[in-house]
Design an enzyme around this catalytic site. Structure first.
Site, PDB file in Angstrom:
ATOM      1  N   ASP A 112      -3.982  -0.848  -7.479  1.00  0.00           N
ATOM      2  CA  ASP A 112      -4.990  -0.915  -6.428  1.00  0.00           C
ATOM      3  C   ASP A 112      -6.157  -0.539  -7.167  1.00  0.00           C
ATOM      4  O   ASP A 112      -6.702   0.515  -7.258  1.00  0.00           O
ATOM      5  CB  ASP A 112      -4.643   0.079  -5.451  1.00  0.00           C
ATOM      6  CG  ASP A 112      -5.248  -0.150  -4.173  1.00  0.00           C
ATOM      7  OD1 ASP A 112      -6.501  -0.643  -4.410  1.00  0.00           O
ATOM      8  OD2 ASP A 112      -5.360   0.759  -3.272  1.00  0.00           O
ATOM      9  N   ARG A 163      -2.420  -3.534   0.210  1.00  0.00           N
ATOM     10  CA  ARG A 163      -2.040  -2.264   0.148  1.00  0.00           C
ATOM     11  C   ARG A 163      -0.800  -1.643   0.731  1.00  0.00           C
ATOM     12  O   ARG A 163      -0.689  -1.024   1.598  1.00  0.00           O
ATOM     13  CB  ARG A 163      -3.201  -1.503   1.149  1.00  0.00           C
ATOM     14  CG  ARG A 163      -4.743  -2.061   0.638  1.00  0.00           C
ATOM     15  CD  ARG A 163      -5.690  -0.881   1.026  1.00  0.00           C
ATOM     16  NE  ARG A 163      -6.044   0.174   0.125  1.00  0.00           N
ATOM     17  CZ  ARG A 163      -6.887   1.135   0.465  1.00  0.00           C
ATOM     18  NH1 ARG A 163      -7.562   0.985   1.843  1.00  0.00           N
ATOM     19  NH2 ARG A 163      -7.013   2.126  -0.275  1.00  0.00           N
ATOM     20  N   TYR A 218      -7.333   0.913   6.393  1.00  0.00           N
ATOM     21  CA  TYR A 218      -8.939   0.863   6.748  1.00  0.00           C
ATOM     22  C   TYR A 218      -9.269   1.057   8.557  1.00  0.00           C
ATOM     23  O   TYR A 218      -8.178   1.084   9.248  1.00  0.00           O
ATOM     24  CB  TYR A 218      -9.742  -0.396   6.504  1.00  0.00           C
ATOM     25  CG  TYR A 218      -9.632  -0.467   5.030  1.00  0.00           C
ATOM     26  CD1 TYR A 218     -10.365  -0.064   4.125  1.00  0.00           C
ATOM     27  CD2 TYR A 218      -8.789  -1.728   4.491  1.00  0.00           C
ATOM     28  CE1 TYR A 218     -10.409  -0.202   2.769  1.00  0.00           C
ATOM     29  CE2 TYR A 218      -8.697  -1.783   3.177  1.00  0.00           C
ATOM     30  CZ  TYR A 218      -9.469  -1.106   2.247  1.00  0.00           C
ATOM     31  OH  TYR A 218      -9.387  -1.423   0.859  1.00  0.00           O
ATOM     32  N   SER A 263      -8.905   1.348  -5.075  1.00  0.00           N
ATOM     33  CA  SER A 263      -8.696   2.734  -4.902  1.00  0.00           C
ATOM     34  C   SER A 263      -9.370   3.208  -6.152  1.00  0.00           C
ATOM     35  O   SER A 263      -9.771   4.315  -6.422  1.00  0.00           O
ATOM     36  CB  SER A 263      -7.393   3.120  -4.535  1.00  0.00           C
ATOM     37  OG  SER A 263      -7.089   2.760  -3.403  1.00  0.00           O
ATOM     38  N   GLN A 304       0.395   0.201  -5.481  1.00  0.00           N
ATOM     39  CA  GLN A 304      -0.522   1.291  -5.592  1.00  0.00           C
ATOM     40  C   GLN A 304      -0.977   1.328  -7.114  1.00  0.00           C
ATOM     41  O   GLN A 304      -2.128   1.617  -7.348  1.00  0.00           O
ATOM     42  CB  GLN A 304       0.114   2.551  -5.239  1.00  0.00           C
ATOM     43  CG  GLN A 304       0.476   2.838  -3.760  1.00  0.00           C
ATOM     44  CD  GLN A 304       0.751   3.990  -3.375  1.00  0.00           C
ATOM     45  OE1 GLN A 304       1.445   4.871  -4.143  1.00  0.00           O
ATOM     46  NE2 GLN A 304       0.575   4.558  -2.169  1.00  0.00           N
TER      47      GLN A 304
END
Length: 376
Positions: free
Chosen positions: A127, A119, A224, A130, A124
């Site tokens: 990912d 992450r 997280y 997500s 991104q």
């Protein structure tokens, strides 16, 4: 070099790892693309669409492929068909799939797990957690609105005013924020809570009211939350109880990949909700945020109907497949050089997402669990 896209065989899985509009991205990189027959059927994508995009439709695509793409982990029989040195890209929950990891190691496959993509800013676009959480968050809001036997929005009519629904969202990661945004678009009054300090501002940016409890925040690695103590969990439940009791709909989205979902709501808290209330637990599959929630089922707790999420992105296979496929193509692009699949094992994205390579388990926690004698 050849890329194969498999037809998903796990029960309830409707997504596909590559969509026709992205075939051209891979052929432009120098790959041949082949898909198994009916690979996209459950996502309403026909074999003809893949063929028109430049892919071959081949029932034996896996056995000659250099790279095999899937959403769920390959089944053991498919792993045995891989040629030595082939690569796989899929979701691969290593703690639940240790036997499969051993199979991948033993056939000499290079396996990449989409949930292990680091992450970091540079990753991104790769990912998949997500992108799929975005789908799940939207779906949770729609499920709650569909189950609740009252309007979400305020309605002012000649016959009187209908007050908006009160929605509480617990967890404000990607899924939670999308849930909040969708509930707001539907007109509900939304309150939300997350244990991370930065989340309050993100909640407000979605137009919701942040629930602020007098407790320490729990910032963890990778965006997280870190695990909370039993005492803090008990105190959090006590402070959240009145918000839950006042809600028409409660939606919980707190989860950390590879770990049991944190328990946020007890059955007693649900029993205190009003008649006709709705609870949607996105994390039911990984243990549940709500005590008594069952993945894939609607159960009754007190006066509330409790919906347990199970493979929620598959309930919207079209957009979920397109988002996932773009993540996969972006990762493949990173690992392609001069028309060949050539992952750079000095790259932190490649290293971070690799589970097996060259007859060895490269993901250290998994290697320690398996080769150290731990059982699956």
């Amino acid at each position: 070099m050849k890329i194969a896209v498999v037809r998903e065989t796990r029960e309830g899985e409707t997504r596909v790892a590559l969509v026709p509009e992205l075939v051209g991205k891979l052929t432009a990189l120098g790959y041949e693309v082949a898909v198994e027959p009916d690979a996209g059927r459950h996502a309403l994508l026909a074999d003809e669409e893949y063929a028109e995009a430049g892919a071959a439709v081949d029932a034996d695509a896996v056995s000659t492929a250099d790279v095999v793409l899937s959403v769920q982990p390959l089944d053991p029989s498919t792993v045995r068909r891989l040629r030595r040195g082939a690569a796989t890209i899929s979701f691969l929950p290593v703690n639940q799939e240790r036997g499969l990891v051993v199979d991948l190691r033993d056939v000499g496959a290079t396996a990449f797990a989409m949930e292990l993509v680091p992450r970091i800013s540079r990753a991104q676009s790769m990912d998949a957690l997500s992108s799929q959480a975005l789908v799940s968050g939207y779906r949770c809001a729609v499920v709650a609105a569909g189950m609740l036997r009252r309007f979400f929005p305020l309605n002012m009519t000649a016959a009187g005013t209908v007050q908006p629904a009160e929605v509480v969202v617990l967890g404000a990661g990607v899924a939670g924020l999308q849930t909040i945004a969708t509930c707001k678009r539907l007109g509900a009054v939304v309150r939300a809570y997350d244990v991370r300090a930065a989340a309050a501002e993100e909640i407000r940016s979605m137009g919701a009211k942040a629930i602020e409890l007098e407790l320490e925040t729990l910032e963890g690695a990778g965006g997280y939350a870190r695990e909370m103590t039993e005492d803090r969990a008990a105190r959090q439940m006590e402070l959240l109880a009145p918000y839950v009791a006042a809600a028409d709909a409660l939606i919980t989205t707190a989860a950390v990949p590879g770990r049991t979902a944190p328990r946020l709501v007890t059955a007693a808290m649900v029993e205190a909700m009003k008649p006709g209330s709705v609870v949607v637990d996105l994390a039911a599959e990984s243990g549940g945020n709500v005590e008594g929630a069952v993945a894939g089922e609607v159960v009754r707790i007190g006066n509330a109907s409790v919906w347990g999420g199970k493979n929620v992105p598959s309930s919207m296979p079209g957009p979920a497949s397109r988002l996932y496929a773009q993540n996969v193509v972006n990762l493949l692009t990173l690992m392609t050089k001069d028309g060949a699949f050539a992952p750079d094992f000095e790259d932190e994205i490649v290293v971070g997402s690799c589970v097996t390579h060259d007859g060895a388990i490269r993901h250290e926690p998994t290697r320690a669990a398996i080769e150290g004698g731990a059982t699956a």
